[in-house]
Design an enzyme around this catalytic site. Structure first.
Site, PDB file in Angstrom:
ATOM      1  N   GLY A  70       0.834  -1.212   0.000  1.00 23.15           N
ATOM      2  CA  GLY A  70       0.000   0.000   0.000  1.00 23.15           C
ATOM      3  C   GLY A  70       0.864   1.255   0.000  1.00 23.15           C
ATOM      4  CB  THR A  71       4.000   2.045   1.856  1.00 24.37           C
ATOM      5  OG1 THR A  71       3.399   1.761   3.115  1.00 24.37           O
ATOM      6  CG2 THR A  71       4.974   3.188   1.992  1.00 24.37           C
ATOM      7  CB  THR A 129       5.185  -6.407   4.740  1.00 26.48           C
ATOM      8  OG1 THR A 129       4.164  -7.287   5.232  1.00 26.48           O
ATOM      9  CG2 THR A 129       5.611  -6.931   3.383  1.00 26.48           C
ATOM     10  CG  LEU A 139       3.688 -12.735  20.704  1.00 25.98           C
ATOM     11  CD1 LEU A 139       3.569 -14.247  20.830  1.00 25.98           C
ATOM     12  CD2 LEU A 139       4.797 -12.220  21.588  1.00 25.98           C
ATOM     13  CD  GLN A 140       2.561 -13.957  13.908  1.00 24.39           C
ATOM     14  OE1 GLN A 140       2.606 -14.703  12.942  1.00 24.39           O
ATOM     15  NE2 GLN A 140       1.418 -13.463  14.357  1.00 24.39           N
ATOM     16  N   GLY A 148      -1.036 -12.835   8.266  1.00 28.05           N
ATOM     17  CA  GLY A 148      -0.995 -12.915   6.801  1.00 28.05           C
ATOM     18  C   GLY A 148      -2.406 -13.033   6.295  1.00 28.05           C
ATOM     19  CD  GLU A 181      -4.365 -11.570   9.999  1.00 23.03           C
ATOM     20  OE1 GLU A 181      -3.245 -11.545   9.435  1.00 23.03           O
ATOM     21  OE2 GLU A 181      -4.862 -10.581  10.534  1.00 23.03           O
ATOM     22  CG  ASP A 208       1.532  -9.765   5.603  1.00 24.09           C
ATOM     23  OD1 ASP A 208       1.674 -10.366   6.683  1.00 24.09           O
ATOM     24  OD2 ASP A 208       0.611  -8.959   5.390  1.00 24.09           O
ATOM     25  NE  ARG A 259      -5.794 -30.212  25.318  1.00 17.97           N
ATOM     26  CZ  ARG A 259      -5.665 -29.480  26.420  1.00 17.97           C
ATOM     27  NH1 ARG A 259      -4.719 -28.573  26.525  1.00 17.97           N
ATOM     28  NH2 ARG A 259      -6.508 -29.642  27.415  1.00 17.97           N
TER      29      ARG A 259
HETATM   30  O1  F6P Z   1       1.601  -5.639   8.488  1.00 13.59           O
HETATM   31  C1  F6P Z   1       1.045  -6.824   8.012  1.00 13.59           C
HETATM   32  C2  F6P Z   1       0.022  -7.328   8.987  1.00 13.59           C
HETATM   33  O2  F6P Z   1       0.649  -7.704  10.179  1.00 13.59           O
HETATM   34  C3  F6P Z   1      -0.805  -8.458   8.438  1.00 13.59           C
HETATM   35  O3  F6P Z   1      -0.188  -9.704   8.522  1.00 13.59           O
HETATM   36  C4  F6P Z   1      -2.045  -8.346   9.266  1.00 13.59           C
HETATM   37  O4  F6P Z   1      -3.138  -8.862   8.561  1.00 13.59           O
HETATM   38  C5  F6P Z   1      -2.189  -6.866   9.460  1.00 13.59           C
HETATM   39  O5  F6P Z   1      -0.911  -6.321   9.315  1.00 13.59           O
HETATM   40  C6  F6P Z   1      -2.748  -6.441  10.791  1.00 13.59           C
HETATM   41  O6  F6P Z   1      -2.911  -5.060  10.753  1.00 13.59           O
HETATM   42  P1  F6P Z   1      -3.240  -4.090  11.955  1.00 13.59           P
HETATM   43  O7  F6P Z   1      -1.941  -3.652  12.551  1.00 13.59           O
HETATM   44  O8  F6P Z   1      -3.920  -2.942  11.292  1.00 13.59           O
HETATM   45  O9  F6P Z   1      -4.092  -4.856  12.913  1.00 13.59           O
END
Ligand code: F6P
Length: 357
Positions: free
Chosen positions: A111-112, A132, A280-281, A177, A229, A134, A169
């Site tokens: 987007g940037t 990113t 966390l990621q 992502g 996600e 992602d 389990r």
């Molecule tokens: O920056 C990428 C990301 O972490 C995606 O993996 C995730 O879907 C989204 O940003 C979450 O965005 P926000 O910070 O707006 O909750």
């Protein structure tokens, strides 16, 4: 020459390492270089805010998480919409000129880069740096922040595995992502997941449950599932994005993970649990790979600026630091191909993608 730096979109590890590398390159190699930070991403540019960055600002930030410049998300579709005082784009262009910038570094994701390409069309001298977790930016093999997120998610996955095994389990680990499954795919393989569910490969409930049942019948102690996600059920994938979001919201969720864990328990009798790794990621210190990548990308971006090469985004492709024209990559994404080598290899070693053959 006067240089501006901004960080835009969701943060990740390594933003400060890139800022540092750009800053140090310019201070060491460009006579009388003046550097300013623009706070809150494009938000600061829209408001016309900037402040000087000096050598001491670049000290001690290599390993620092987050971004010293702060960030916001500024939706691309709002950039050209008329507002009080003009569109956001026209305000940014006016402020770019008012600040007297000779170059603007935009550290951000897809987007940037789209917005940077708009600024370029309006005469802005911009250089993008691909950020990113992602890893979905077109034209680069890897984005900075991705590897750190893989490391963090892999460690979390390893930890969840030991408790899954103790309790026999099924564990679903939700990994960030929304559109692209790179982070889930790499983490899943690195952590030894039994199943990986990514947005690019819509999954079937039957295939998932059959796989779990087969493992239970074979006496396997636990089943580890890496769920992106943005993973989607095969029938959901047929909806338009907005309708899918609506159905999910009606159910009170944005992701499929909790629903899937309930269905697994209902249909297979196995005890399923889930964990959402979330932010966390994105937080914390960059791993060594990212520190090196950020240092190289930032230094290279600054070198391009000093040489007067604008309207580009730097990239790491074919094991080399290089660049792409913004116009060529803006608006394009890099997704996991279900036919790619990495997916085929994962299947060869027995990882399921929740899709019936
Ligand atoms: O920056 C990428 C990301 O972490 C995606 O993996 C995730 O879907 C989204 O940003 C979450 O965005 P926000 O910070 O707006 O909750």
């Amino acid at each position: 020459m006067k240089f501006g730096i901004l960080t835009s979109g969701g943060d990740c590890a390594g933003l400060n390492a890139v800022i540092r590398s750009i800053g140090l390159y310019l201070l060491n190699n460009v006579k009388n270089a003046e550097i300013v930070g623009i706070p809150d991403g494009y938000g600061g540019l829209i408001r016309g805010e900037s402040y000087p960055l000096r050598r001491e600002d670049f000290e001690d930030i290599l390993a620092l998480g987050g971004t010293i410049l702060r960030t916001t998300r500024q939706p691309f579709k709002k950039m050209t919409v008329a507002e009080e005082g003009g569109s956001r784009l026209s305000k940014m262009v006016a402020n770019y000129k008012k600040m007297g910038l000779d170059c603007l570094f935009t550290l951000g994701g897809a987007g940037t880069h789209k917005t940077a390409a708009l600024l370029r069309m309006e005469g802005g001298k911009v250089i993008g740096v691909p950020k990113t977790i992602d890893n979905d930016i077109y034209g680069t093999d890897v984005t900075f922040g991705f590897q750190t997120a893989v490391e963090v998610a892999t460690e979390a996955f390893d930890r969840i595995f030991t408790t899954a095994r103790s309790h026999s389990r099924v564990m679903l680990v939700e990994i960030m992502g929304n559109k692209a499954g790179w982070l889930t795919l790499h983490t899943g393989i690195a952590a030894g997941a039994d199943m990986i569910l990514i947005p690019e490969m819509p999954f079937s409930l039957d295939a998932v449950c059959d796989f779990v049942t087969a493992r239970v019948n074979a006496g396997e102690r636990c089943t580890m599932i890496a769920v992106a996600e943005g993973a989607q059920l095969d029938y959901e994938a047929k909806f338009k994005k907005e309708d899918r979001a609506f159905v999910r919201t009606e159910l009170g969720e944005t992701t499929v993970t909790r629903h899937l864990s309930e269905v697994i328990t209902e249909r297979t009798g196995a005890e399923a649990r889930y964990s959402v790794l979330g932010y966390l990621q994105r937080g914390g210190t960059p791993c060594a790979f990212d520190r090196l990548l950020c240092s190289r990308l930032g230094g290279y971006a600054a070198r391009l600026a000093a040489a007067g090469r604008f309207g580009v985004t730097v990239a790491f492709a074919g094991n080399k630091v290089t660049f792409n024209a913004l116009a060529d990559i803006a608006g394009k994404y890099k997704f996991v191909s279900p036919e790619s080598d990495i997916v085929r290899f994962a299947k060869d070693i027995g990882i399921s993608f929740g899709v019936n053959a």
